[in-house]
Design a protein around this motif. Structure first.
Motif, PDB file in Angstrom:
ATOM      1  N   TYR A  47       0.868  -1.178   0.000  1.00  0.00           N
ATOM      2  CA  TYR A  47       0.000   0.000   0.000  1.00  0.00           C
ATOM      3  C   TYR A  47       0.907   1.231   0.000  1.00  0.00           C
ATOM      4  O   TYR A  47       1.962   1.233   0.634  1.00  0.00           O
ATOM      5  N   PRO A  48       0.529   2.299  -0.701  1.00  0.00           N
ATOM      6  CA  PRO A  48       1.423   3.466  -0.821  1.00  0.00           C
ATOM      7  C   PRO A  48       1.781   4.136   0.511  1.00  0.00           C
ATOM      8  O   PRO A  48       0.956   4.172   1.435  1.00  0.00           O
ATOM      9  N   SER A  49       3.001   4.619   0.581  1.00  0.00           N
ATOM     10  CA  SER A  49       3.443   5.509   1.659  1.00  0.00           C
ATOM     11  C   SER A  49       3.741   6.853   0.996  1.00  0.00           C
ATOM     12  O   SER A  49       4.783   7.019   0.364  1.00  0.00           O
ATOM     13  N   VAL A  50       2.812   7.802   1.149  1.00  0.00           N
ATOM     14  CA  VAL A  50       2.914   9.086   0.456  1.00  0.00           C
ATOM     15  C   VAL A  50       2.798  10.223   1.465  1.00  0.00           C
ATOM     16  O   VAL A  50       1.849  10.271   2.258  1.00  0.00           O
ATOM     17  N   VAL A  51       3.766  11.123   1.429  1.00  0.00           N
ATOM     18  CA  VAL A  51       3.773  12.275   2.330  1.00  0.00           C
ATOM     19  C   VAL A  51       2.767  13.320   1.851  1.00  0.00           C
ATOM     20  O   VAL A  51       2.645  13.579   0.649  1.00  0.00           O
ATOM     21  N   ASP A  52       2.053  13.895   2.797  1.00  0.00           N
ATOM     22  CA  ASP A  52       1.077  14.941   2.488  1.00  0.00           C
ATOM     23  C   ASP A  52       1.816  16.201   2.041  1.00  0.00           C
ATOM     24  O   ASP A  52       2.596  16.763   2.807  1.00  0.00           O
ATOM     25  N   PRO A  53       1.612  16.667   0.803  1.00  0.00           N
ATOM     26  CA  PRO A  53       2.342  17.860   0.325  1.00  0.00           C
ATOM     27  C   PRO A  53       1.983  19.121   1.116  1.00  0.00           C
ATOM     28  O   PRO A  53       2.778  20.064   1.153  1.00  0.00           O
ATOM     29  N   ASN A  54       0.827  19.138   1.765  1.00  0.00           N
ATOM     30  CA  ASN A  54       0.431  20.304   2.575  1.00  0.00           C
ATOM     31  C   ASN A  54       0.901  20.201   4.017  1.00  0.00           C
ATOM     32  O   ASN A  54       0.860  21.187   4.759  1.00  0.00           O
TER      33      ASN A  54
END
Length: 616
Positions: free
Chosen positions: A343-350
């Motif tokens: 499952y993706p591990s994606v940092v919140d750009p905000n």
């Protein structure tokens, strides 16, 4: 003489003549306008350089002095010719050119001076040498750890101890005992075998340069004077031992070269940020990547390593198109909770301190919304990537970060095949070279192939499964939650030489669990090839979400391969390597009558493969 710095050779200094060193120091002082008589080349540096030349070759090390500032650059040349051509391409390295480790020491103090700086590069590899960044981080950490207890006196004592081990009149027994003095270095099958050099040169063990043998982290076979074989089998757990620290008997420069040789073949097994081992379902994968630890994900995002999406879309748009299609198929599957891994591990750009997509808090609906906002790759290639990114950000701020993750998390090497290298009998323009095996597995495969031979067979699996396969490997799913079909012939990876059987498996998924008969597949193939095509036959991108796919694998023909008619089961995962991947749209299938065991089919496969994959 170059005032800024100079290269010196064996003729200019042998590291033993003190009077020559003194005169050399005086010359440097006169030319450089300095009377700093203490700026001489430390004898221990000479000894370590000579050790590199003795164990490797004279060209394995080069030196440049900066006497004015008491600095010296030592360039160590690491041979990476053991990498296969396709592996080197996947890693974006030039296998015919050594990797250079540049260490800057104090000229006069050497190991008693400041900790050396480390640079890693390939002279001709100007852009995209990400492997160098990973290796630089590893070697900088290694050097810092070693520097805490290193000194010239300590190293001198170690080398004097080493000289006492080997004396004139030594026996083979003593020679073999000497091999065990070193820390357990992985005998990685990734390195070239030494036996060719030994046998061609017709050298016996006593005649060999012992230091060369002791340096190699390889599996080797050698003949003694009586013709008997000494076998040093490969260590199957090389990845677990590659961090073992080589000893200092031959100096610090040899130590760091040996450590580099141990680490390079297994870089793909370790996180590029924390340098800890990945944990995969089916062993390591081909490409280096970041692990799933949250701190590493944040660091990876902050360092901007994932900023290569624009380059990937520009250079491999068809592959990115396929990756997105696989991701979508897995996410839309009723079995997504099982097969959508990782499952993706994606940092919140905000909010760079939080994860927008977190494997510990899965939100498939939010993920689907972001994926739906990813613009088609066809559109991305039509205009400015930055402008298209802005459009995606307006639709969903997580769309572009998700696309970056889809690209960067792929651990396999996929290349769209040009028409000239496509298999004509597969009847699709969407043909890809697909390699997922790391160097060590490929080397074990080659070794097994020499012993037992190999052949080709198809592997059919629904496209929803391939999102995981490209990141976790071709998994033996028998008797696990991943198993979709019955394991009627036992545990292992299921293959078939007959295309119709694999096409049948590739169409099963999304609630369809009845495998079509060969007659049904033949009818579908004939029908699809008589319907007028509304789109160009050689379409560059996938234009449908109704996709079928199969892989063509190479499999070792040992006794482990169980053949039940046209259904084969291979319980040894190391004996199966993916080679090609074929995609079909809108219910199309290829020729259902293909048999990989027919000579004409095998000849066509070998024509396409050529020497790209095989080193033998």
């Amino acid at each position: 003489m170059d005032i800024k710095g100079q290269c010196w050779t064996d003729e200019e200094s042998d590291g033993e003549n003190e009077s020559e060193q003194f005169l050399y120091g005086i010359q440097c002082c006169l030319l450089q306008g300095s009377c700093a008589a203490d700026l001489y080349r430390h004898p221990q540096l000479d000894a370590d350089i000579e050790a590199v030349k003795d164990i490797y070759t004279d060209s394995a090390v080069s030196v440049r002095e900066y006497g004015t500032i008491d600095d010296v650059d030592i360039d160590l040349h690491i041979n990476i010719g053991f990498l296969d051509e396709e592996v080197a391409t996947a890693w974006k390295v030039i296998r015919t050119e050594p990797i250079i480790l540049r260490l800057r020491f104090s000229l006069s103090q050497y190991l008693d001076g400041p900790e050396p700086s480390v640079e890693v590069f390939q002279p001709s590899n100007k852009e995209g040498f990400s492997l160098g960044l990973q290796l630089k981080k590893i070697l900088s950490t290694f050097t810092s750890q070693q520097w805490k207890h290193l000194s010239n006196e300590f190293l001198k004592a170690q080398q004097e101890k080493r000289h006492s081990w080997f004396k004139a009149g030594g026996t083979i027994k003593k020679f073999r005992a000497g091999l065990s003095i070193f820390s357990p270095i992985p005998k990685s099958p990734s390195f070239p075998l030494i036996q060719d050099t030994v046998l061609k040169g017709k050298l016996s063990v006593p005649e060999l340069r012992v230091t060369r043998l002791m340096n190699r982290s390889i599996s080797c076979t050698m003949k003694n004077p009586k013709g008997e074989l000494f076998n040093y089998p490969p260590n199957s757990q090389a990845g677990g031992h590659c961090k073992n620290i080589p000893t200092l008997e031959y100096g610090f420069l040899v130590q760091i070269m040996k450590y580099s040789e141990q680490r390079i073949p297994t870089l793909n097994e370790y996180c590029v940020v924390c340098d800890e081992q990945h944990v995969f379902q089916n062993g390591s994968m081909l490409k280096p990547a970041v692990c799933t630890r949250e701190l590493c994900v944040f660091s990876f995002y902050t360092l901007g390593v994932m900023s290569g999406a624009a380059e990937e879309v520009a250079t491999g748009a068809e592959v990115v198109d396929l990756l997105v299609a696989m991701c979508r198929a897995a996410l839309e599957s009723p079995r997504k909770s099982i097969i959508f891994e990782p499952y993706p591990s994606v940092v919140d750009p905000n909010d760079p301190k939080t994860l927008a997509f977190n494997p510990k808090k899965k939100n498939y609906e939010r993920l689907q919304k972001a994926l739906d906002s990813v613009m088609s790759i066809r559109e991305m290639t039509q205009g400015s990537y930055l402008e298209i990114k802005k459009q995606m950000d307006k639709l969903d701020p997580l769309a572009h970060p998700l696309l970056q993750w889809i690209i960067s998390s792929n651990r396999s090497h996929i290349v769209k095949l040009p028409l000239s290298r496509q298999l004509k009998f597969m009847h699709t323009s969407h043909q890809f070279l697909l390699l997922s095996s790391p160097p060590a597995k490929e080397a074990r495969f080659r070794t097994a192939k020499k012993l037992y031979g190999s052949t080709f067979a198809f592997h059919g699996s629904h496209i929803e499964n391939w999102h995981s396969v490209l990141r976790n490997g071709l998994v033996n799913a028998s008797y696990t939650k991943l198993q979709l079909h019955g394991a009627a012939y036992g545990k292992g990876i299921y293959l078939s030489p007959i295309s119709s059987i694999s096409f049948g498996y590739s169409g099963m998924g999304k609630g369809q669990h009845r495998m079509p008969t060969k007659d049904e597949l033949v009818q579908r193939y004939n029908r699809m090839n008589t319907i007028p095509q509304s789109r160009p036959i050689q379409s560059r991108f996938l234009q449908s979400r109704n996709l079928n796919c199969i892989a063509l694998c190479e499999v070792i023909t040992s006794k482990d391969l169980q053949k039940h008619g046209n259904i084969w089961v291979c319980p040894v995962s190391d004996h199966v390597c993916t080679r090609f991947f074929f995609v079909y749209e809108d219910g199309q299938v290829g020729d259902a009558n293909i048999n990989t065991q027919e000579p004409k089919v095998q000849k066509e496969i070998m024509r396409v493969i050529g020497t790209q994959i095989y080193s033998s």
